[in-house]
Design an enzyme around this catalytic site. Structure first.
Site, short mmCIF file in Angstrom:
data_model
loop_
_atom_site.label_atom_id
_atom_site.label_comp_id
_atom_site.label_asym_id
_atom_site.label_seq_id
_atom_site.Cartn_x
_atom_site.Cartn_y
_atom_site.Cartn_z
N GLU A 1 2.84 1.21 5.50
CA GLU A 1 1.50 1.23 6.18
C GLU A 1 0.66 0.05 5.84
OE1 GLU A 1 -1.90 4.59 5.63
OE2 GLU A 1 -0.40 4.37 3.98
N LYS B 1 1.00 -1.15 0.04
CA LYS B 1 -0.07 0.06 0.21
C LYS B 1 0.90 1.41 0.15
CE LYS B 1 -4.01 2.34 2.22
NZ LYS B 1 -3.23 3.63 2.04
N ASP C 1 1.82 5.31 0.07
CA ASP C 1 1.17 6.52 0.86
C ASP C 1 1.55 7.76 0.08
OD1 ASP C 1 0.17 7.85 3.25
OD2 ASP C 1 1.70 7.60 4.74
#
Length: 360
Positions: free
Chosen positions: A210, A67, A69
C-alpha cells in the site's frame, strides 16, 4: 566430602535498645510473580499518533518502513494481564488470541506497544480484506470471532515503570528492538528500511504494497496527526460514509453500488459510488445491514443530482475504499471496495479541505 551449605548470615545489628540490639529483617528474594514497583503510572489508554498523507517525502531525519494494512492496536502488557486496545478504546483480546498469547510471553515486563494487526498473503503482503475475511463477513457475524492475525509493532510507549513518550523516536526504537529481540511469533518488529524514500516507495508499489511510513527520529510521541509521522501511498485507501445504495436488478437481491460521502467542514458531501470489489456473500450481508438503516426524511442525507434510483441510508456505516485519484468534479476515480470499518476501530471518515487534495 561435599561441603555443608552455610546458613545465610543474619543481618548485622544496627541500633542499640534498652533490651538489647535491634537487627534489620533478613533480605528476601523478590517474588517475580508480584508486580514491579512502577515509577511512572501506566496510562490506561493512549490516543495513537497518526501519519499525515504526503505527496512526497519531507526533508528531515526520518526513518522509513512498510505501511501495514490492518487494524491499529495498542498492546498493554500489565501486571493484571494483557489488553489489546483499538483506536476506539475497545479491548479485542478475545478476537486476536495469537497476539494476546505472544504478549503474555513478553512478560513479566510491563509495556505498551503500538502496532498494526494484519493478515499476510503468500507474498507476505498485508491486506485489509484478508483481515476482515479472517474475522468473518466484515467481522459482523454472531458468535465468538477470532483471527490468527499477527501484529507488527512499530513503537513502544511504556516499559517497566517508565513512560517513554517524552523520548525521541530513535531512542524508543532502540528500546523496542531490544524488547522484541528473539521474538518472531505473532508479535514482530516492523523493520526500518535503510533506503531513499523515493526508491523505497517505487519498490513498494512494484511489489503491490500500500505504501510506506516515515517517522521523524527526533520527535516525541504525540497523539494525533502532527506531521511527526507521514505516509506515502501507492494507491489511496480511505474511509467513506455509506449514504445510500443503488438496487440491483439481479436475482440475488444485493445492490449495484454504494453511494459514498466525505466531510467538508461539518457537512457530508457526495463523492461518488463504488460497485466493484464485492463478493456475493458480502453484498447479501451488507444489504441486510443497510435495510435496517433506511433514511426516512424527505431530503437525502447529501445533496445529489444523479439520475439513478437510490435507497438512502442513515450515515452510519464506514466503508474502506481504494481509489486512484479524484476527478475534476470531486468524485473518486476507479474506486474499489475493501471492507467495512468498525465503530470500535474509530475509523476516520475522509475530510476534504479547500485547496488540499491530500485530505486530513
Amino acid at each position: 566430602m561435599a561441603k555443608v551449605p552455610r546458613s545465610p548470615p543474619r543481618s548485622k545489628p544496627l541500633l542499640g535498645h534498652d533490651n538489647g540490639q535491634l537487627q534489620s529483617s533478613p533480605i528476601r528474594k523478590r517474588n517475580r510473580a508480584q508486580p514491579q514497583l512502577l515509577f511512572d503510572p501506566m496510562p490506561d489508554r493512549v490516543e495513537p499518533a497518526l501519519a499525515a498523507l504526503k505527496a512526497k517525502a519531507p526533508a528531515g531525519n526520518f526513518g522509513w518502513e512498510i505501511k501495514w494494512d490492518g487494524y491499529r492496536l495498542a498492546v498493554h502488557i500489565e501486571p493484571k494481564g494483557v489488553r489489546l486496545l483499538t483506536r476506539g478504546g475497545y479491548n479485542w483480546v478475545d478476537r486476536f488470541p495469537a497476539i494476546a498469547e505472544a504478549a503474555r510471553e513478553l512478560g513479566p515486563a510491563t509495556m505498551i506497544l503500538d502496532g498494526e494487526a494484519v493478515m499476510l498473503d503468500e507474498q507476505g503482503r498485508s491486506g485489509f480484506n484478508l483481515l476482515q475475511a479472517s474475522l468473518g463477513a466484515d467481522g459482523r457475524k454472531s458468535g465468538n470471532l477470532t483471527s490468527p492475525a499477527i501484529l507488527y509493532a512499530f513503537d513502544i510507549l511504556y516499559l517497566d515503570g517508565h513512560d517513554l513518550r517524552g523520548l525521541d523516536y530513535q531512542e524508543r526504537r532502540h528500546l523496542l528492538e531490544d524488547a522484541l529481540a528473539g521474538h518472531e511469533g505473532a508479535i514482530r518488529l516492523s523493520e526500518e528500511v535503510d533506503a531513499d524514500p523515493s526508491a523505497l516507495l517505487e519498490h513498494a508499489c512494484r511489489l503491490g504494497v500500500e505504501g510506506i511510513v516515515g517517522k521523524n527520529r527526533d520527535s516525541k510521541y504525540r497523539s494525533g496527526r502532527t506531521g511527526d509521522w507521514v505516509k506515502l501511498k501507492c494507491v489511496s485507501s480511505e474511509g467513506f460514509m455509506i449514504v445510500g445504495y443503488e438496487p440491483s436488478n439481479g436475482a440475488h437481491g444485493g445492490f449495484a453500488s454504494l453511494l459514498l460521502a466525505a466531510y467538508k467542514g461539518n457537512d457530508l458531501i457526495y463523492v461518488g459510488s463504488v460497485g466493484t470489489g464485492f463478493k456475493e456473500s458480502q453484498t447479501l450481508q451488507l444489504r441486510k445491514m443497510m435495510d435496517k438503516l433506511l433514511w426516512k426524511r424527505r431530503q437525502p442525507p447529501v445533496p445529489y443530482s444523479g439520475k439513478h434510483q437510490v435507497i438512502w441510508l442513515q450515515p452510519t456505516l464506514i466503508a474502506e475504499v481504494e481509489f486512484r485519484a479524484w476527478t475534476t468534479d470531486g468524485k473518486l476515480r476507479h474506486p474499489a471496495y475493501k471492507g467495512l470499518r468498525e465503530v470500535q476501530d474509530n475509523a476516520d471518515v475522509y475530510r476534504i479541505k479547500d485547496g488540499d487534495d491530500e485530505g486530513a
